[in-house]
Write an enzyme that holds these catalytic residues in place. Structure first.
Site, mmCIF file in Angstrom:
data_model
loop_
_atom_site.group_PDB
_atom_site.id
_atom_site.type_symbol
_atom_site.label_atom_id
_atom_site.label_comp_id
_atom_site.label_asym_id
_atom_site.label_seq_id
_atom_site.Cartn_x
_atom_site.Cartn_y
_atom_site.Cartn_z
ATOM 1 N N HIS A 293 1.133 -1.709 -0.008
ATOM 2 C CA HIS A 293 -0.141 -0.357 0.328
ATOM 3 C C HIS A 293 0.360 1.642 0.178
ATOM 4 O O HIS A 293 0.625 2.561 0.368
ATOM 5 C CB HIS A 293 -0.933 -0.052 0.922
ATOM 6 C CG HIS A 293 -0.352 0.327 2.720
ATOM 7 N ND1 HIS A 293 -0.629 -0.411 3.847
ATOM 8 C CD2 HIS A 293 0.662 1.293 2.918
ATOM 9 C CE1 HIS A 293 -0.144 -0.426 4.472
ATOM 10 N NE2 HIS A 293 0.779 0.533 4.788
ATOM 11 N N GLU B 187 3.864 -5.377 8.564
ATOM 12 C CA GLU B 187 2.335 -5.213 8.349
ATOM 13 C C GLU B 187 1.419 -6.581 7.199
ATOM 14 O O GLU B 187 0.580 -6.894 6.736
ATOM 15 C CB GLU B 187 2.550 -3.913 7.104
ATOM 16 C CG GLU B 187 2.548 -2.574 7.211
ATOM 17 C CD GLU B 187 1.727 -1.346 6.910
ATOM 18 O OE1 GLU B 187 2.355 -0.094 6.830
ATOM 19 O OE2 GLU B 187 2.687 -1.789 5.505
HETATM 20 C C1 DHB Z 1 5.826 3.653 3.462
HETATM 21 C C2 DHB Z 1 5.723 2.133 3.764
HETATM 22 C C3 DHB Z 1 4.240 2.533 4.320
HETATM 23 O O1 DHB Z 1 3.113 0.917 4.700
HETATM 24 C C4 DHB Z 1 4.050 3.534 4.101
HETATM 25 O O2 DHB Z 1 3.026 3.095 5.589
HETATM 26 C C5 DHB Z 1 4.432 4.779 5.009
HETATM 27 C C6 DHB Z 1 5.764 4.393 3.951
HETATM 28 C C7 DHB Z 1 7.540 4.005 2.206
HETATM 29 O O3 DHB Z 1 7.799 2.974 1.932
HETATM 30 O O4 DHB Z 1 7.771 4.685 2.606
HETATM 31 FE FE FE Z 2 2.175 1.355 5.429
#
Ligand code: DHB
Ligand code: FE
Length: 279
Positions: free
Chosen positions: A12, A240
């Site tokens: 996501h 996650e």
């Molecule tokens: C990023 C990835 C994530 O799952 C998130 O919630 C916030 C930032 C990232 O890769 O920058």
């Molecule tokens: Fe995230």
């Protein structure tokens, strides 16, 4: 009766949403990421469900550190995109399915899973980026969406085994809803990443690919992986991935893999994506 026909699993990454909102998906950096979803967008058109149960995590947008439910189901009519600091994303509001969501809450709570029931909820990139990846930029989202939030931001998160068992309860709950509805379950977040501390930038492709293999073929065993292994091997935000186990738990043991995609990097994470159909 309602039933779950398929599962969609995807990262996501918020920067993916920003790339779409800012019209830069054709740049050299982003083109290979979006190429991995071309098949999926067609598959979504051919397999549009009535309702998606979208398992995701809130990133301190709707739930601040004062109230963090381990599992929460949203029973409202409409959910607005959250303001995550740069204004809400320019995406449609999400239309819920209060009747099915209330039935799911009733069924899984009576089945001993203590979900928090949320009537009003703004949805952040954890929910809107997967919709954007699979549906592009429509005027309205083409089906209803029930947000199901899992806490993976404030210690302690639920175990993989608990997430998998919740998925199994959700499959039973959907099957007891007395209306013909085609339901998909989506598991979102991941894959390996760590956004903070000395190991910021950690990505473990071997872990990720092994997770993708086992999610398809031996999800019950995969669900036994303890929290600490995710943190050690997939980084602090790699946790996650337990949300993918909720979705996989809501599917049959035997599934057909329609699509698999893995790409590094997108922002600070590895992007992973699977489409599985119940067989
Ligand atoms: C990023 C990835 C994530 O799952 C998130 O919630 C916030 C930032 C990232 O890769 O920058
Ligand atoms: Fe995230």
């Amino acid at each position: 009766m309602a039933s779950i026909s398929a599962g969609v699993f995807t990262s996501h990454v918020p920067a993916i949403g920003a790339a779409m909102d800012n019209g830069v998906t054709g740049d050299d950096y982003w083109r290979p990421v979006f190429a991995g979803y071309e098949y999926s967008r067609q598959w979504m058109k051919d397999n549009l469900p009535d309702v998606i149960i979208l398992v995701y995590n809130d990133h301190a947008s709707a739930f601040d550190a004062n109230f963090v439910p381990t599992f929460a189901i949203a029973t409202g009519e409409t959910f607005q995109p959250a303001d995550e600091g740069w204004g809400p994303r320019p995406v449609p509001a999400v239309q819920g399915h209060p009747a099915l969501a209330s039935h799911l809450a009733q069924s899984v709570i009576q089945d001993d899973f203590d979900l928090t029931v949320v009537n009003s909820l703004d949805v952040d990139h954890g929910l809107t980026v997967p919709l954007s990846l699979l549906f592009g930029q429509p005027e309205e989202w083409p089906c209803k969406v029930i947000p199901l939030a899992v806490n993976v931001v404030l210690y302690p998160p639920p175990s993989g085994a608990r997430c998998y068992a919740l998925g199994q309860a959700l499959q039973r709950a959907v099957a007891s809803f007395d209306e013909d509805l085609d339901v998909q379950i989506w598991g979102t977040g991941g894959m390996s990443h760590q956004l903070q501390g000395p190991r910021a930038g950690l990505i473990n492709s071997e872990f990720d690919n092994n997770f993708l293999d086992r999610l398809v073929s031996e999800p019950g065993d995969l669900a036994k992986v303890p929290h600490i292994d995710y943190v050690r091997l997939a980084g602090s935000e790699g946790i996650e991935l337990v949300m993918w186990l909720v979705a996989r738990g809501a599917m049959n043991q035997q599934v057909e893999q329609r699509h698999r995609f893995y790409h590094v990097p997108a922002s600070n994470t590895a992007v992973g994506h699977l489409i599985l159909e119940n067989s």
